[in-house]
Design an enzyme around this catalytic site. Structure first.
Site, PDB file in Angstrom:
ATOM      1  N   LEU A  20      89.845  38.480 -10.277  1.00 34.97           N
ATOM      2  CA  LEU A  20      90.580  39.215  -9.251  1.00 34.97           C
ATOM      3  C   LEU A  20      89.757  39.271  -7.953  1.00 34.97           C
ATOM      4  O   LEU A  20      90.280  39.048  -6.867  1.00 34.97           O
ATOM      5  CB  LEU A  20      90.889  40.624  -9.757  1.00 34.97           C
ATOM      6  CG  LEU A  20      91.690  41.522  -8.832  1.00 34.97           C
ATOM      7  CD1 LEU A  20      92.696  42.336  -9.639  1.00 34.97           C
ATOM      8  CD2 LEU A  20      90.788  42.445  -8.059  1.00 34.97           C
ATOM      9  N   GLN A  36      89.869  35.938  -6.204  1.00 40.05           N
ATOM     10  CA  GLN A  36      91.148  35.717  -5.538  1.00 40.05           C
ATOM     11  C   GLN A  36      91.304  36.623  -4.315  1.00 40.05           C
ATOM     12  O   GLN A  36      91.773  36.182  -3.270  1.00 40.05           O
ATOM     13  CB  GLN A  36      92.306  35.941  -6.511  1.00 40.05           C
ATOM     14  CG  GLN A  36      93.687  35.842  -5.870  1.00 40.05           C
ATOM     15  CD  GLN A  36      93.994  34.485  -5.271  1.00 40.05           C
ATOM     16  OE1 GLN A  36      93.425  33.480  -5.650  1.00 40.05           O
ATOM     17  NE2 GLN A  36      94.885  34.460  -4.300  1.00 40.05           N
ATOM     18  N   GLU A  37      90.934  37.870  -4.442  1.00 39.98           N
ATOM     19  CA  GLU A  37      91.158  38.833  -3.366  1.00 39.98           C
ATOM     20  C   GLU A  37      90.270  38.588  -2.153  1.00 39.98           C
ATOM     21  O   GLU A  37      90.727  38.695  -1.019  1.00 39.98           O
ATOM     22  CB  GLU A  37      90.948  40.270  -3.866  1.00 39.98           C
ATOM     23  CG  GLU A  37      92.012  40.761  -4.818  1.00 39.98           C
ATOM     24  CD  GLU A  37      93.336  41.062  -4.138  1.00 39.98           C
ATOM     25  OE1 GLU A  37      93.434  41.008  -2.894  1.00 39.98           O
ATOM     26  OE2 GLU A  37      94.294  41.355  -4.861  1.00 39.98           O
ATOM     27  N   SER A  38      88.987  38.295  -2.382  1.00 37.33           N
ATOM     28  CA  SER A  38      88.044  38.247  -1.256  1.00 37.33           C
ATOM     29  C   SER A  38      87.076  37.078  -1.290  1.00 37.33           C
ATOM     30  O   SER A  38      86.264  36.936  -0.383  1.00 37.33           O
ATOM     31  CB  SER A  38      87.221  39.536  -1.244  1.00 37.33           C
ATOM     32  OG  SER A  38      86.394  39.581  -2.400  1.00 37.33           O
ATOM     33  N   TYR A  85      99.785  34.473  -6.904  1.00 40.04           N
ATOM     34  CA  TYR A  85      98.620  35.340  -7.098  1.00 40.04           C
ATOM     35  C   TYR A  85      98.285  35.474  -8.585  1.00 40.04           C
ATOM     36  O   TYR A  85      97.136  35.285  -8.987  1.00 40.04           O
ATOM     37  CB  TYR A  85      98.909  36.715  -6.480  1.00 40.04           C
ATOM     38  CG  TYR A  85      97.836  37.740  -6.724  1.00 40.04           C
ATOM     39  CD1 TYR A  85      96.740  37.843  -5.882  1.00 40.04           C
ATOM     40  CD2 TYR A  85      97.924  38.627  -7.804  1.00 40.04           C
ATOM     41  CE1 TYR A  85      95.760  38.784  -6.111  1.00 40.04           C
ATOM     42  CE2 TYR A  85      96.943  39.565  -8.032  1.00 40.04           C
ATOM     43  CZ  TYR A  85      95.863  39.642  -7.185  1.00 40.04           C
ATOM     44  OH  TYR A  85      94.886  40.572  -7.411  1.00 40.04           O
TER      45      TYR A  85
END
Length: 175
Positions: A31, A34-36, A122
């Protein structure tokens, strides 16, 4: 950011935090990727911030300070654990990720995976990253295993071919 760097920088915090929230550290690491992509200063157009791209209001609600990577990880893990517990998600990994991305309301509204391309992408991407991170961790375990760190001369000896009798037995021709 490569898995090695992400794990070296944040792996300990990811694993520690996941113990607190009963989460899979591989999923949280994916996560974060993917997020940052491991950037603690990442900020989205809608105002989400940090490694886990948590909204400041959400972090404040859970009493986290998003100025430190550890609190960013804590805030994201806390929110993800809440997603898992939501009645519309009921522990389903894909729906928990969809809720993290699109909100619980959308998972409830659509009685499952929201039809948004971004959310579906996502979820696929986080699961793909989870597979990659899991493979990286398996490789890391092999590299750190005692067999890899033993004396090289012992390694060479252990690679010597077995006797003919043993080879015959292994091949099913001996007795």
């Amino acid at each position: 950011m490569e898995w090695k760097e992400l794990h070296e920088k944040y792996g300990r915090d990811i694993f520690d935090v996941c113990l607190s929230f009963n989460l899979d550290p591989v999923l949280l690491g994916a996560l974060i990727k993917q997020e940052s992509n491991g950037n603690p200063n990442a900020k989205s157009q809608c105002g989400a911030f940090g490694l886990t791209q948590v909204m400041p209001d959400t972090a404040t609600c859970y009493d986290y300070d998003l100025s430190t990577p550890r609190d960013q990880i804590f805030a994201g893990a806390h929110y993800l654990s809440m997603c898992f517990k939501h009645k519309a998600v009921q522990g389903n990994i894909e729906l928990a990720l969809a809720a993290y991305n699109a909100g619980w309301g959308n998972v409830s509204k659509y009685h499952g995976m929201p039809p948004f391309k971004e959310t579906r992408h996502y979820v696929r991407k986080v699961l793909q990253y989870a597979d990659e991170y899991r493979q990286f961790l398996k490789m890391l375990e092999v590299v750190k295993s005692p067999r890899c760190s033993e004396n090289p001369s012992k390694r060479r000896m252990s690679r010597q071919h077995p006797s003919r009798k043993t080879m015959k037995h292994v091949n099913g021709f001996g007795g």
